[in-house]
Design a protein around this motif. Structure first.
Motif, mmCIF file in Angstrom:
data_model
loop_
_atom_site.group_PDB
_atom_site.id
_atom_site.type_symbol
_atom_site.label_atom_id
_atom_site.label_comp_id
_atom_site.label_asym_id
_atom_site.label_seq_id
_atom_site.Cartn_x
_atom_site.Cartn_y
_atom_site.Cartn_z
ATOM 1 N N ASP A 1 0.797 -0.958 0.058
ATOM 2 C CA ASP A 1 -0.242 -0.166 0.078
ATOM 3 C C ASP A 1 0.778 1.604 0.015
ATOM 4 N N ARG A 2 0.628 1.727 -0.365
ATOM 5 C CA ARG A 2 1.102 3.818 -0.497
ATOM 6 C C ARG A 2 1.554 3.911 0.791
ATOM 7 N N ARG A 3 1.281 4.017 1.990
ATOM 8 C CA ARG A 3 1.106 4.191 2.833
ATOM 9 C C ARG A 3 3.005 3.393 3.632
ATOM 10 N N GLU A 4 2.983 2.452 3.177
ATOM 11 C CA GLU A 4 3.957 1.241 3.328
ATOM 12 C C GLU A 4 5.323 1.490 2.772
ATOM 13 N N ALA B 1 6.869 4.679 4.060
ATOM 14 C CA ALA B 1 7.505 5.033 5.201
ATOM 15 C C ALA B 1 8.707 3.690 4.816
#
Length: 234
Positions: free
Chosen positions: A46-49, A52
């Motif tokens: 996913d984008r957040r992973e 990060a």
């Protein structure tokens, strides 16, 4: 009677012959700085992973660069991107993963540190290193030396022509700087190093620093000069 202003002719006369010459200089010197390009990559479901992971890898690369202190003159972050990877099958748009990239440029003045840093960066996961590109600083004394040598060469050549006519130079009429330019560099690319594993190998030993030989720099200066001469006895 209307007064007239006497204008100088753009060419010589029998009483004041003109001489035009070109002076050139070619210098070959060691480079003063070297640049490398660092591309840090991350991938997540996913984008957040992905973001990060990219942030962590980017910080790791920057910290590694900064450990070399004043030997690194400049560090700049350029292109940054986070983009989705869409699935090829099925109906509708389905995101399979997100890919992130950050490009960093580092400029070093110590070529021993350059080999150490290049090797250490290339050993990081999902990190690509391009370069090095060797160069002189814009205010390098080499540019000034090339200009001076070009002027001296122009005067020397003009004197030789005048002596061949049995006369001497009288005055400098014009001196035009046609530019100081480095010789053409090889096509961009240079050496390229990549570590594309998704997980570190704990058993790997630290690699030995690369032995990078600096590429000699070629500087070319050119001036056009015009002189007047005493009338020769032909």
């Amino acid at each position: 009677m209307t007064p007239t202003t006497e204008t100088a002719t753009p060419y010589g006369t029998p009483d004041t012959p003109r001489l035009a010459v070109r002076g050139e200089a070619h210098l070959e010197v060691d480079p003063e700085i070297a640049r490398i390009g660092i591309t840090v990559t991350a991938r997540g479901k996913d984008r957040r992973e992905a973001l990060a992971d990219l942030t962590r890898r980017n910080t790791l690369a920057l910290d590694l660069v900064k450990t070399h202190g004043d030997r690194v003159e400049r560090v700049e972050t350029g292109h940054f991107s986070i983009s989705p990877e869409l699935g090829r099958h099925g109906r509708g748009e389905r995101v399979r993963a997100y890919h992130g990239h950050v490009h960093i440029t580092a400029e070093l003045n110590d070529f021993t540190a350059l080999g150490e840093l290049t090797t250490a960066l290339a050993d990081l996961d999902l990190t690509r290193v391009d370069g090095p590109w060797w160069d002189l600083r814009p205010d390098s004394p080499t540019h000034r030396a090339a200009r001076r040598q070009a002027v001296h060469e122009a005067v020397r050549r003009a004197r030789e022509y005048a002596e061949a006519l049995g006369t001497t130079l009288a005055a400098l009429v014009e001196l035009a700087d046609t530019g100081v330019e480095p010789a053409p560099l090889p096509a961009p690319g240079g050496a390229r190093f990549r570590r594309a594993a998704f997980a570190a190998d704990p058993a790997d030993d630290e690699p030995a620093p690369l032995d990078l030989e600096p590429q000699r720099q070629h500087v070319h200066a050119q001036v056009d000069a015009r002189f007047t001469m005493a009338p020769p006895q032909l």
